[in-house]
Design a protein around this motif. Structure first.
Motif, PDB file in Angstrom:
ATOM      1  N   ILE A 279       2.687  15.995  -8.096  1.00 20.50           N
ATOM      2  CA  ILE A 279       1.276  16.117  -7.712  1.00 20.50           C
ATOM      3  C   ILE A 279       1.158  17.072  -6.537  1.00 20.50           C
ATOM      4  CG2 ILE A 279      -0.797  14.869  -6.984  1.00 20.50           C
ATOM      5  CD1 ILE A 279       0.592  12.301  -8.008  1.00 20.50           C
ATOM      6  N   SER A 280       0.276  18.036  -6.629  1.00 22.02           N
ATOM      7  CA  SER A 280       0.095  18.974  -5.517  1.00 22.02           C
ATOM      8  C   SER A 280      -0.458  18.244  -4.300  1.00 22.02           C
ATOM      9  CB  SER A 280      -0.852  20.107  -5.922  1.00 22.02           C
ATOM     10  OG  SER A 280      -2.183  19.634  -6.015  1.00 22.02           O
ATOM     11  N   GLN A 281      -0.174  18.770  -3.145  1.00 24.81           N
ATOM     12  CA  GLN A 281      -0.542  18.122  -1.896  1.00 24.81           C
ATOM     13  C   GLN A 281      -2.046  17.956  -1.745  1.00 24.81           C
ATOM     14  OE1 GLN A 281       1.216  20.031   1.481  1.00 24.81           O
ATOM     15  NE2 GLN A 281       0.591  18.458   2.927  1.00 24.81           N
ATOM     16  N   THR A 282      -2.811  18.856  -2.359  1.00 25.13           N
ATOM     17  CA  THR A 282      -4.269  18.816  -2.199  1.00 25.13           C
ATOM     18  C   THR A 282      -5.005  18.195  -3.386  1.00 25.13           C
ATOM     19  OG1 THR A 282      -4.440  21.053  -3.110  1.00 25.13           O
ATOM     20  CG2 THR A 282      -4.240  20.844  -0.707  1.00 25.13           C
ATOM     21  N   GLN A 283      -4.272  17.765  -4.410  1.00 23.28           N
ATOM     22  CA  GLN A 283      -4.917  17.232  -5.606  1.00 23.28           C
ATOM     23  C   GLN A 283      -5.708  15.959  -5.286  1.00 23.28           C
ATOM     24  OE1 GLN A 283      -4.979  18.361  -9.038  1.00 23.28           O
ATOM     25  NE2 GLN A 283      -6.605  16.844  -8.930  1.00 23.28           N
ATOM     26  N   GLN A 284      -6.961  15.932  -5.686  1.00 18.51           N
ATOM     27  CA  GLN A 284      -7.800  14.761  -5.511  1.00 18.51           C
ATOM     28  C   GLN A 284      -7.857  13.966  -6.819  1.00 18.51           C
ATOM     29  OE1 GLN A 284      -9.594  13.990  -2.316  1.00 18.51           O
ATOM     30  NE2 GLN A 284      -7.803  15.302  -1.946  1.00 18.51           N
TER      31      GLN A 284
ATOM     32  N   ASN B  75      -7.053  11.522  -2.039  1.00 18.21           N
ATOM     33  CA  ASN B  75      -5.843  12.274  -2.315  1.00 18.21           C
ATOM     34  C   ASN B  75      -4.989  11.527  -3.337  1.00 18.21           C
ATOM     35  OD1 ASN B  75      -2.790  12.814  -1.639  1.00 18.21           O
ATOM     36  ND2 ASN B  75      -3.933  14.617  -0.964  1.00 18.21           N
ATOM     37  N   MET B  76      -4.633  12.208  -4.424  1.00 13.67           N
ATOM     38  CA  MET B  76      -3.974  11.536  -5.542  1.00 13.67           C
ATOM     39  C   MET B  76      -2.575  11.044  -5.174  1.00 13.67           C
ATOM     40  SD  MET B  76      -4.185  12.819  -9.443  1.00 13.67           S
ATOM     41  CE  MET B  76      -4.031  11.685 -10.809  1.00 13.67           C
ATOM     42  N   ARG B  77      -1.862  11.814  -4.350  1.00 11.62           N
ATOM     43  CA  ARG B  77      -0.548  11.357  -3.891  1.00 11.62           C
ATOM     44  C   ARG B  77      -0.669  10.033  -3.149  1.00 11.62           C
ATOM     45  NH1 ARG B  77       3.015  16.208  -1.142  1.00 11.62           N
ATOM     46  NH2 ARG B  77       3.290  17.548  -3.005  1.00 11.62           N
ATOM     47  N   MET B  78      -1.635   9.972  -2.250  1.00 10.88           N
ATOM     48  CA  MET B  78      -1.792   8.771  -1.434  1.00 10.88           C
ATOM     49  C   MET B  78      -2.196   7.560  -2.276  1.00 10.88           C
ATOM     50  SD  MET B  78      -0.987   9.621   1.697  1.00 10.88           S
ATOM     51  CE  MET B  78       0.317  10.520   0.843  1.00 10.88           C
TER      52      MET B  78
END
Length: 279
Positions: free
Chosen positions: A29-34, A88-91
């Motif tokens: 997942i990219s760092q900025t992906q929502q 944020n999708m990562r979070m």
């Protein structure tokens, strides 16, 4: 619950899961992906741990938007939406397991408690928990019992005096054990565990606050009820299940202590699904 103590539970759980070092999320997942996420009930039950899950997501990322449609003590059915999140999708994914672990475990306890409460409807008997809890999670698990409609017994060994068979053996008798407890801490409530009717008679004579009938069948509990004045709270425990709990309650006892609602409750099945948000 104390805010700092709750945060310590959450910090410990996130650290255990290495949530801030989620290699899979970092790789895929990219760092900025929502993204957005939905937490759904996959089984019927009673919720507990929602407030903790909310704080888990806040701890991961305060910018995650949370819309909770259900909360602690609410009944849910399979398919119900409990919460919708966006951020944020990562979070979101890194917090998922910790949040659901709390919710599933604690909701399982609340659900198990609620099943007993439902069985006892129309009686004057309460369901109380025991100290048979997961080390370190007692406060959370006992809150889950309350969320399910039950009541808390002793929170810890300093909250009251429960004289069990080993204490009686060490002291010499119920009479001596109660006297020793009264001498040490006159203002602390005292409960005596009795395994026979003879022990009940002895306990009544020294007038503790509570008498616990341990592993007695229903007929014996009925006899004990006749021996114990209403000024002493009468409790039963041991081999009491959903199948026979109502029969015990109808003897006139005041409450039933059930260790299984904390030590053996199955988790409530919940899931979280995410989807990408296009930038």
């Amino acid at each position: 619950m104390d805010t700092l103590l709750l945060q310590s539970f959450i910090d410990s759980a996130l650290a255990e899961d290495m949530a801030f070092t989620d290699l899979t999320a970092q790789a895929t997942i990219s760092q900025t992906q929502q993204g957005k996420a939905t937490i759904i009930a996959k089984a019927d039950g009673v919720l507990s741990g929602c407030a903790i899950a909310q704080q888990v997501f806040n701890t991961m990322d305060t910018s995650i938007h949370q819309a909770w449609h259900k909360t602690d003590q609410d009944q849910v059915q399979a398919g119900d939406i409990i919460c919708q999140l966006e951020g944020n999708m990562r979070m979101l994914l890194s917090a998922e397991r910790t949040a659901l672990n709390f919710m599933q475990h604690l909701s399982g306890i609340a659900t198990a408690t609620a099943l007993f409460i439902d069985v006892l409807k129309g009686t004057n008997c309460d369901i109380v928990d025991t100290r048979k809890t997961t080390p370190g999670l007692r406060l959370l698990e006992k809150k889950a019992v309350v969320d399910g409609g039950g009541r808390n017994h002793r929170m810890d060994l300093a909250s009251g005096m429960l004289i069990k068979e080993n204490h009686i053996e060490a002291a010499g008798s119920i009479t001596d054990a109660v006297a020793a407890c009264q001498k040490l801490s006159p203002n602390t409530w005292i409960e005596v565990e009795c395994e026979t009717l003879d022990e009940v008679v002895e306990a009544v004579h020294v007038c503790p606050d509570i008498i616990l009938l341990d592993n007695m069948d229903i007929a014996t509990v009925e006899e004990a009820r006749k021996l114990v004045p209403s000024s002493i709270l009468l409790e039963a425990s041991g081999n009491i299940t959903l199948t026979n709990a109502r029969n015990y309650a109808q003897t006139g006892i005041n409450r039933i202590a059930v260790g299984a609602i904390t030590h053996s409750a199955p988790s409530l099945d919940l899931s979280m699904r995410v989807s990408r948000l296009e930038s």
